[in-house]
Motif scaffolding. Structure first.
Motif, PDB file in Angstrom:
ATOM      1  N   GLU A  59      -2.130  -4.391  -7.960  1.00  0.00           N
ATOM      2  CA  GLU A  59      -0.637  -4.204  -7.355  1.00  0.00           C
ATOM      3  C   GLU A  59       0.202  -3.540  -8.173  1.00  0.00           C
ATOM      4  O   GLU A  59       0.290  -3.453  -9.319  1.00  0.00           O
ATOM      5  CB  GLU A  59      -0.244  -5.700  -7.113  1.00  0.00           C
ATOM      6  N   HIS A  60       1.017  -2.346  -7.288  1.00  0.00           N
ATOM      7  CA  HIS A  60       1.508  -1.451  -8.120  1.00  0.00           C
ATOM      8  C   HIS A  60       3.009  -1.562  -7.364  1.00  0.00           C
ATOM      9  O   HIS A  60       3.398  -1.857  -6.074  1.00  0.00           O
ATOM     10  CB  HIS A  60       1.031  -0.202  -8.382  1.00  0.00           C
ATOM     11  N   GLN A  61       4.083  -1.016  -7.929  1.00  0.00           N
ATOM     12  CA  GLN A  61       5.433  -0.816  -7.261  1.00  0.00           C
ATOM     13  C   GLN A  61       5.539   0.747  -7.242  1.00  0.00           C
ATOM     14  O   GLN A  61       5.590   1.490  -8.381  1.00  0.00           O
ATOM     15  CB  GLN A  61       6.482  -1.492  -8.213  1.00  0.00           C
ATOM     16  N   ARG A  63       8.809   3.359  -6.297  1.00  0.00           N
ATOM     17  CA  ARG A  63      10.205   3.466  -6.198  1.00  0.00           C
ATOM     18  C   ARG A  63      10.495   4.825  -6.168  1.00  0.00           C
ATOM     19  O   ARG A  63      10.150   5.755  -6.721  1.00  0.00           O
ATOM     20  CB  ARG A  63      11.095   3.126  -7.590  1.00  0.00           C
ATOM     21  N   GLN A  78      11.727   0.803  -2.275  1.00  0.00           N
ATOM     22  CA  GLN A  78      11.124   0.259  -3.113  1.00  0.00           C
ATOM     23  C   GLN A  78      10.015  -0.734  -2.473  1.00  0.00           C
ATOM     24  O   GLN A  78      10.144  -1.269  -1.800  1.00  0.00           O
ATOM     25  CB  GLN A  78      11.879  -0.759  -4.119  1.00  0.00           C
ATOM     26  N   ARG A  79       8.731  -0.444  -2.589  1.00  0.00           N
ATOM     27  CA  ARG A  79       7.614  -1.086  -2.051  1.00  0.00           C
ATOM     28  C   ARG A  79       6.497  -1.293  -2.943  1.00  0.00           C
ATOM     29  O   ARG A  79       6.146  -0.386  -3.909  1.00  0.00           O
ATOM     30  CB  ARG A  79       7.335  -0.502  -0.897  1.00  0.00           C
ATOM     31  N   SER A  80       5.694  -2.181  -2.773  1.00  0.00           N
ATOM     32  CA  SER A  80       4.367  -2.375  -3.472  1.00  0.00           C
ATOM     33  C   SER A  80       3.356  -1.850  -2.691  1.00  0.00           C
ATOM     34  O   SER A  80       3.286  -1.633  -1.590  1.00  0.00           O
ATOM     35  CB  SER A  80       4.197  -4.091  -3.495  1.00  0.00           C
ATOM     36  N   PHE A  81       2.382  -1.395  -3.313  1.00  0.00           N
ATOM     37  CA  PHE A  81       0.974  -1.018  -2.844  1.00  0.00           C
ATOM     38  C   PHE A  81      -0.231  -1.380  -3.634  1.00  0.00           C
ATOM     39  O   PHE A  81      -0.016  -1.614  -4.973  1.00  0.00           O
ATOM     40  CB  PHE A  81       0.909   0.544  -2.814  1.00  0.00           C
ATOM     41  N   THR A  82      -1.330  -1.142  -3.243  1.00  0.00           N
ATOM     42  CA  THR A  82      -2.673  -1.849  -4.097  1.00  0.00           C
ATOM     43  C   THR A  82      -3.441  -0.706  -4.191  1.00  0.00           C
ATOM     44  O   THR A  82      -3.658   0.378  -3.365  1.00  0.00           O
ATOM     45  CB  THR A  82      -3.330  -2.711  -3.104  1.00  0.00           C
ATOM     46  N   VAL A 113       5.839   5.306 -10.317  1.00  0.00           N
ATOM     47  CA  VAL A 113       5.026   4.323 -10.065  1.00  0.00           C
ATOM     48  C   VAL A 113       5.070   3.239 -11.183  1.00  0.00           C
ATOM     49  O   VAL A 113       4.931   3.704 -12.492  1.00  0.00           O
ATOM     50  CB  VAL A 113       3.572   4.789  -9.978  1.00  0.00           C
ATOM     51  N   ASP A 114       5.348   1.814 -11.053  1.00  0.00           N
ATOM     52  CA  ASP A 114       5.661   1.155 -12.395  1.00  0.00           C
ATOM     53  C   ASP A 114       6.594   1.431 -13.192  1.00  0.00           C
ATOM     54  O   ASP A 114       6.305   1.354 -14.334  1.00  0.00           O
ATOM     55  CB  ASP A 114       4.273   0.635 -13.039  1.00  0.00           C
TER      56      ASP A 114
END
Length: 127
Positions: A59-61, A63, A78-82, A113-114
């Motif tokens: 899982e990553h963030q 922005r 701001q959202r998460s993705f896999t 990313v992160d």
């Protein structure tokens, strides 16, 4: 140790169609400038399309921040993705609705990313 995520594609466009059979993405109406008759201006709808690779599994963030001054950007997305594998090409569609621009000029966009900065493209607003 893993490598830094890589941004392969960054496009601003009017829309994205995803073919249900093949999974192919068709980008509609790519553009880099926005014209407005008066300011402040509100753009009704656009898509920020990006493709990432070299993202470690998990899982990553994501922005995305924007602003007139590159040192004072405001977080917008701001959202998460896999990621399933660093070999994946991960397409992310960000629908921007009623995005407001107070004055014409150049706007900086920062993609992270992160908390790792990947790219700082610009969007030009003209009168």
């Amino acid at each position: 140790m893993h490598s830094k995520p890589q941004l392969l594609v960054w496009l601003t466009c009017d829309g994205v169609h995803i073919d249900r059979t093949t999974g192919k993405h068709t980008l509609i109406g790519a553009f880099s400038n926005i014209r407005a008759a008066r300011y402040p201006a509100v753009h009704p709808f656009m898509v920020w399309f990006l493709t990432l690779t070299d993202v470690a599994a998990g899982e990553h963030q994501l922005r995305i921040s924007i602003g007139r001054d590159p040192t004072e950007l405001q977080p917008l997305i701001q959202r998460s993705f896999t990621s399933h594998s660093p070999l994946d090409h991960i397409n992310i569609i960000n629908e921007m609705v009623k995005l407001s621009f107070p004055v014409p000029g150049e706007y900086s966009i920062l993609i992270e990313v992160d908390d790792e900065p990947l790219l700082a493209p610009r969007l030009n607003l003209v009168a």
